[in-house]
Enzyme design. Structure first.
Site, PDB file in Angstrom:
ATOM      1  N   SER A 163       0.818  -1.227   0.000  1.00  0.00           N
ATOM      2  CA  SER A 163       0.000   0.000   0.000  1.00  0.00           C
ATOM      3  C   SER A 163       0.842   1.263   0.000  1.00  0.00           C
ATOM      4  CB  SER A 163      -0.847   0.076   1.274  1.00  0.00           C
ATOM      5  OG  SER A 163      -1.676  -1.023   1.385  1.00  0.00           O
TER       6      SER A 163
ATOM      7  N   HIS B  54      -3.823   0.109  -5.331  1.00  0.00           N
ATOM      8  CA  HIS B  54      -3.069  -1.026  -5.868  1.00  0.00           C
ATOM      9  C   HIS B  54      -3.375  -1.128  -7.361  1.00  0.00           C
ATOM     10  CE1 HIS B  54      -1.838  -3.187  -2.075  1.00  0.00           C
ATOM     11  NE2 HIS B  54      -2.641  -2.250  -1.623  1.00  0.00           N
TER      12      HIS B  54
ATOM     13  N   HIS C 125      -4.865  -9.807  -1.375  1.00  0.00           N
ATOM     14  CA  HIS C 125      -5.010  -9.970   0.075  1.00  0.00           C
ATOM     15  C   HIS C 125      -6.088 -11.011   0.360  1.00  0.00           C
ATOM     16  CE1 HIS C 125      -3.573  -5.804  -0.520  1.00  0.00           C
ATOM     17  NE2 HIS C 125      -2.913  -5.998   0.599  1.00  0.00           N
TER      18      HIS C 125
ATOM     19  N   TYR D 122      -8.248 -10.778   2.687  1.00  0.00           N
ATOM     20  CA  TYR D 122      -9.533 -10.122   3.019  1.00  0.00           C
ATOM     21  C   TYR D 122     -10.347  -9.759   1.782  1.00  0.00           C
ATOM     22  CZ  TYR D 122      -6.913  -5.733   2.256  1.00  0.00           C
ATOM     23  OH  TYR D 122      -6.136  -4.747   1.723  1.00  0.00           O
ATOM     24  N   GLU D 123      -9.729  -9.790   0.610  1.00  0.00           N
ATOM     25  CA  GLU D 123     -10.484  -9.542  -0.621  1.00  0.00           C
ATOM     26  C   GLU D 123     -11.315 -10.766  -1.015  1.00  0.00           C
ATOM     27  OE1 GLU D 123      -8.122  -7.062  -3.701  1.00  0.00           O
ATOM     28  OE2 GLU D 123      -6.603  -8.091  -2.511  1.00  0.00           O
TER      29      GLU D 123
ATOM     30  N   ALA E  54       2.514  -2.008   4.462  1.00  0.00           N
ATOM     31  CA  ALA E  54       2.195  -0.999   5.462  1.00  0.00           C
ATOM     32  C   ALA E  54       1.745  -1.752   6.704  1.00  0.00           C
ATOM     33  CB  ALA E  54       1.070  -0.108   4.953  1.00  0.00           C
TER      34      ALA E  54
ATOM     35  N   MET F 101      -1.940  -6.948   7.253  1.00  0.00           N
ATOM     36  CA  MET F 101      -2.890  -7.903   6.661  1.00  0.00           C
ATOM     37  C   MET F 101      -2.332  -8.573   5.404  1.00  0.00           C
ATOM     38  SD  MET F 101      -6.204  -5.438   6.999  1.00  0.00           S
ATOM     39  CE  MET F 101      -6.482  -4.444   8.475  1.00  0.00           C
ATOM     40  N   SER F 102      -1.016  -8.670   5.314  1.00  0.00           N
ATOM     41  CA  SER F 102      -0.439  -9.207   4.070  1.00  0.00           C
ATOM     42  C   SER F 102       0.853  -9.962   4.352  1.00  0.00           C
ATOM     43  CB  SER F 102      -0.174  -8.058   3.094  1.00  0.00           C
ATOM     44  OG  SER F 102       0.861  -7.235   3.574  1.00  0.00           O
TER      45      SER F 102
ATOM     46  N   ASN G 200       1.172   3.844  11.101  1.00  0.00           N
ATOM     47  CA  ASN G 200       0.343   4.339  12.213  1.00  0.00           C
ATOM     48  C   ASN G 200       0.688   3.531  13.444  1.00  0.00           C
ATOM     49  OD1 ASN G 200      -1.187   2.191  10.469  1.00  0.00           O
ATOM     50  ND2 ASN G 200      -2.004   1.971  12.535  1.00  0.00           N
TER      51      ASN G 200
ATOM     52  N   HIS H 189      -7.655   4.197   6.832  1.00  0.00           N
ATOM     53  CA  HIS H 189      -6.873   3.843   5.646  1.00  0.00           C
ATOM     54  C   HIS H 189      -6.209   5.095   5.061  1.00  0.00           C
ATOM     55  CE1 HIS H 189      -5.574   1.463   2.273  1.00  0.00           C
ATOM     56  NE2 HIS H 189      -6.253   2.184   1.406  1.00  0.00           N
TER      57      HIS H 189
HETATM   58  N1  HPA Z   1      -3.366  -2.907  11.510  1.00  0.00           N
HETATM   59  C1  HPA Z   1      -3.436  -3.782  10.504  1.00  0.00           C
HETATM   60  N2  HPA Z   1      -2.977  -3.539   9.277  1.00  0.00           N
HETATM   61  C2  HPA Z   1      -2.427  -2.340   9.055  1.00  0.00           C
HETATM   62  C3  HPA Z   1      -2.332  -1.366  10.052  1.00  0.00           C
HETATM   63  C4  HPA Z   1      -2.831  -1.668  11.361  1.00  0.00           C
HETATM   64  O1  HPA Z   1      -2.781  -0.860  12.305  1.00  0.00           O
HETATM   65  N3  HPA Z   1      -1.730  -0.280   9.489  1.00  0.00           N
HETATM   66  C5  HPA Z   1      -1.473  -0.597   8.207  1.00  0.00           C
HETATM   67  N4  HPA Z   1      -1.888  -1.843   7.925  1.00  0.00           N
END
Ligand code: HPA
Length: 269
Positions: A27, A58, A80, A82-83, A110, A208-209, A232, A244
């Site tokens: 990302s 993406h 991913h 989750y998709e 990320a 998540m990847s 973050n 996001h």
């Molecule tokens: N949690 C999960 N996936 C993420 C995060 C997070 O805080 N930041 C970027 N991808």
């Protein structure tokens, strides 16, 4: 195996390059692909077994060309879990890149910072991971030609590549952390209680990847470097909601450093 052969024969109609290094760009980090020279672009939709990625930011193509004098194949956009794709589908492009000839895989993502000594904008070299996806891309019929049934995961992230990345980061004056990446299916961000649990488990960052692709890479005997951009602080650490938009904004802010670091590593592999 037959699927992989089919995909590679389609790719061979569009590129004659022989990349030894694969890159998976996460990302907000896809701009690195713009640094690739003399590029052949192969959109996923031009390939069998490659669904169109659904996440904003993406792009969804392979970029095959030269980076720092080395032939590379980059995935600009990844799949991913989750998709709705299976872990097998998520990891399939790694087998394709391996069949194209890569020996090295650089994976980026990320992630949220769990370690409270991290700050948004930090880069973290992944030393190890925790798989909380609830499955493995290797579940299913055993294909002995592609790797062992029970692959070793004790050095999934190559120590020499981590050392090289640390050296290059030092020379570039880019600060890097090291730590453990934990993968969760998402797509919802974590609760503060989940983050406290993950910290106790030994995780420094959450995302998540990456884990499906790295398991596949370990199975295929590839040497892996993983880099997380801490976009973050994870849920509950700061008194603010996660979004996001924040993830993309921070990734954009640090992408110059990130790109420089990856280029320096590629040059010296
Ligand atoms: N949690 C999960 N996936 C993420 C995060 C997070 O805080 N930041 C970027 N991808």
């Amino acid at each position: 195996m037959q699927e992989i052969t089919e995909v590679v024969s389609q790719m061979r109609k569009r590129t004659s390059k022989e990349p030894k290094i694969g890159l998976i760009l996460g990302s907000g980090l896809g701009d690195l692909a713009d640094e690739i020279q003399d590029a052949d672009y192969i959109p996923y939709h031009a390939l069998p077994y490659f669904p169109e990625p659904t996440v904003k930011g993406h792009v969804g193509r392979f970029v095959v060309g030269t980076l720092e004098g080395k032939e590379v194949v980059a995935m600009q956009g990844r799949y991913h879990h989750y998709e709705g794709y299976s872990l097998r589908q998520v990891a399939f492009p790694v087998d394709v890149m391996k069949a194209l000839g890569i020996h090295y895989l650089i994976v980026t993502n990320a992630a949220g910072g769990i370690n409270t000594s991290f700050s948004p904008g930090d880069l973290m070299l992944i030393q190890d991971h925790i798989n909380m996806l609830g499955g493995s891309p290797l579940i299913g019929p055993d294909d002995e030609t592609s790797g062992p049934r029970f692959p070793d995961m004790s050095s999934a992230y190559d120590r020499q590549l981590i050392q090289l990345a640390e050296e290059k980061a030092d020379q570039l004056d880019v600060a890097v952390k090291k730590g453990v990446y934990l993968a969760t299916p998402g797509p919802q961000y974590e609760t503060p209680a989940e983050i406290r649990m993950m910290r106790i488990m030994g995780a420094d960052a959450v995302g998540m990847s990456t884990v499906p692709e790295v398991i596949e890479a370990a199975h295929a005997g590839l040497r892996v470097l993983g880099i997380s951009c801490i976009t973050n602080m994870a849920s509950g650490i700061l008194d603010q909601p996660l979004s996001h938009a924040e993830v993309i904004e921070t990734a954009n802010k640090v992408k110059d450093h990130f790109i420089q670091l990856v280029q320096a590593v590629v040059k010296n592999i």
